[in-house]
Design an enzyme around this catalytic site. Structure first.
Site, mmCIF file in Angstrom:
data_model
loop_
_atom_site.group_PDB
_atom_site.id
_atom_site.type_symbol
_atom_site.label_atom_id
_atom_site.label_comp_id
_atom_site.label_asym_id
_atom_site.label_seq_id
_atom_site.Cartn_x
_atom_site.Cartn_y
_atom_site.Cartn_z
ATOM 1 N N LYS A 277 0.856 -1.188 0.000
ATOM 2 C CA LYS A 277 0.000 0.000 0.000
ATOM 3 C C LYS A 277 0.891 1.237 0.000
ATOM 4 C CE LYS A 277 -3.927 1.568 2.869
ATOM 5 N NZ LYS A 277 -4.691 1.217 4.095
ATOM 6 N N SER B 234 -9.432 0.830 3.183
ATOM 7 C CA SER B 234 -8.667 1.678 2.306
ATOM 8 C C SER B 234 -7.590 0.959 1.510
ATOM 9 C CB SER B 234 -8.005 2.793 3.106
ATOM 10 O OG SER B 234 -7.108 2.259 4.074
ATOM 11 N N SER C 101 -9.488 -1.577 7.218
ATOM 12 C CA SER C 101 -8.942 -1.298 5.881
ATOM 13 C C SER C 101 -8.167 -2.435 5.243
ATOM 14 C CB SER C 101 -8.048 -0.049 5.935
ATOM 15 O OG SER C 101 -8.833 1.101 6.065
#
Lengths: 66, 476
Positions: free
Chosen positions: B80, B155, B179
């Site tokens: 990420k 996310s 997330s």
């Protein structure tokens, strides 16, 4: 919650500027913040006096079941 | 179509170790897969093709010399774009950090290097990880590999999408309210948020210091176990890190007697989500419970958690996220996406007493869970109350209320509890909608009992190959 209160918090407590993005959302903030603060106050009524905040933040002392 | 990138780490590692395949061959396939799928998915912000190939050549040389490091050696992975990477742009999905090139790696990136894993790129995400749809205002939305019209969840949306599509073998995500687990559920892969303090957060751009967790997203339970084994460990440079001995979690998956739910007591709490689950999710989760019962587990209905923790827990993230972003909000607030800015600015109105009392509630919540775990082994729930929905959807239903999923925490209703209490929680697939969208469920364990979570999850996964082996449409 009064919108004027939030405006004062922004300028006086946070030393921020009430820009147009904040200004546009103050009515929503007033409702949403009031709701969440009421939830915290309601929860706090159930706290024993000796309840301290969670340490930041170790779970080491708690048992595992590996 | 057959591809090495369809395989799990569990399948690839022996091939690499025995030199049947080369890291160069594997990384090349991964980069080709990225090139093929990115026009559809938008799962990456940066692709590191040159450095990945260079590292693959080194890995090949090491393995040929007999210096095999372990199951991640030569495996292509992504992170990420919240994890700092030395010399590689780290944006957090925001225009504010569009040109941010760190001088150091996040601690976990260093651990991956030590394990021999090969970083192929940085994944797209919800801006600053403050949202659950991964509709990024600056880099575009992440698209779901099962149906590109749908959101990935967030996310860590690009992370989950890339793993499901085979454009990375695993990915590093973060989880503050769900997330890792929400996108894992929406994209049909496995994600685990370990115990708070189990994995270092040093060098990961924070959202909320006391709620943030780092963890892996992978194709399978075994792969997640192998990845977490390499990620976990004490780090004196992370104030939240806990000095508890780490384990090789894959070792716990060898003994067939341990990989079983027979004799376990399993907690559930239907009253917490009563009236909120979409029928297709409710049906899939009921089948999960039935499977546990049929296989010898005792299911115990609990009266905890309560909605109190969900409401009050948001105070922590609001206040902490505002504190981190305050200066940028004043100096260049217009650079934030509108929904992020809206949510961040709200944090300035949280009084200190509310923040402290929210942390006190968290302590109370942990004490309640500790008592509950005297009577149960694991706790189960669906991961999200609904499956993925179309990108750009204005409202979704939260009970009887229509809410905007970009500013309302509806998608994290079932996941944020695990960030609040700090326990390890995994999401793994348990079914599909008629439209082929994945559905996930969660297994929560005691603090630092990740091995138990993996064992229970592995037992379920092995018994459901029709779910775990299913591939998304991008492979057809």
């Amino acid at each position: 919650m009064e919108i004027g209160t939030l405006r004062s918090m922004t300028t006086e407590l946070c030393s921020r500027t009430v820009n147009s993005a904040i200004e546009a959302h103050l009515p929503q903030y007033a409702v949403e913040v009031a709701d969440v603060l009421a939830a915290v106050r309601a929860a706090a009524l159930t706290f024993p006096a000796d309840l301290a905040p969670a340490s930041v933040f170790s779970l080491k002392s708690e048992p595992s079941n590996k | 179509m057959s591809s090495l990138m369809q395989k799990t780490i569990q399948e690839l590692a022996p091939l690499l170790q025995s030199k049947a395949i080369s890291p160069v061959e594997l990384v090349r396939e991964c980069l080709e897969r990225i090139e093929k799928t990115e026009p559809i998915l938008n799962a990456y912000i940066s692709v590191l093709d040159k450095s990945a190939m260079e590292t693959a050549v080194q890995a090949e040389h090491e393995i040929m010399q007999g210096r095999y490091r372990g199951p991640l050696h030569g495996i292509p992975y992504s992170a990420k774009d919240l994890y700092m990477t030395r010399g590689v742009r780290t944006t957090a999905g925001s225009a504010i950090l569009a040109d941010n090139v760190p001088e150091v790696n996040a601690a976990v990136i260093d651990r991956m290097e030590e394990a021999g894993a090969i970083l192929v790129g940085k994944n797209n995400l919800h801006e600053f990880a403050y949202g659950t749809t991964s509709e990024n205002d600056h880099f575009g939305p992440c698209h779901n590999p099962w149906d590109s019209r749908m959101i990935t969840g967030g996310s860590s949306g690009g992370s989950a999408a890339s793993v499901a599509a085979g454009s990375s073998a695993f990915s590093l995500g973060t989880d503050t309210g769900g997330s890792i687990r929400i996108p894992a559920s929406f994209c049909g892969v496995v994600g685990i948020k370990p115990t708070y303090g189990r994995v270092s957060k040093r060098g990961v751009i924070p959202l909320s210091w006391s709620m943030d967790h780092t963890g892996p997203i992978a194709k399978s339970v075994w792969d997640a176990a192998a990845t977490l084994s390499a990620m976990a460990g004490y780090d004196a440079g992370d104030v939240g890190s806990t000095d508890v001995a780490t384990e090789n979690y894959t070792a716990g998956l060898v003994d067939k007697n341990a990989v079983s739910v027979k004799g376990l007591t399993v907690g559930i709490c239907p009253r917490y989500y009563a009236g909120l689950l979409q029928p297709v999710v409710e049906k899939a989760f009921l089948q999960v419970i039935q499977w546990f019962e049929t296989n010898g587990a005792v299911v115990k209905e609990l009266s905890h958690p309560t909605r109190e923790a969900f409401s009050v827990g948001s105070v922590l993230t609001m206040a902490e996220a505002y504190a981190y972003h305050e200066q940028n909000l004043e100096a260049c607030g217009e650079k934030y996406g509108p929904s992020i800015r809206y949510r961040l600015e709200k944090g300035q109105y949280i009084p200190a007493s509310a923040y402290v009392n929210a942390q006190r509630l968290r302590q109370k919540d942990r004490q309640i869970w500790a008592a509950i775990y005297q009577e149960i082994d694991v706790f189960l729930s669906p991961t999200v109350i609904m499956p993925a929905f179309p990108i750009g959807e204005k409202t979704v239903m939260f009970g009887d209320e229509a809410v905007d999923p970009r500013v309302n925490a509806v998608l994290m209703y079932l996941t944020s509890l695990g960030d609040f209490n700090g326990h390890p929680v995994m999401s793994l697939p348990c079914g599909f909608t008629e439209g082929e969208l994945p559905i996930g469920f969660q297994i929560q364990g005691k603090p630092f009992a990740e091995t138990k979570v993996f064992q229970v999850a592995y037992a379920y996964e092995l018994a459901h190959p029709e779910i775990s082996k299913r591939k998304c449409g991008l492979w057809k």
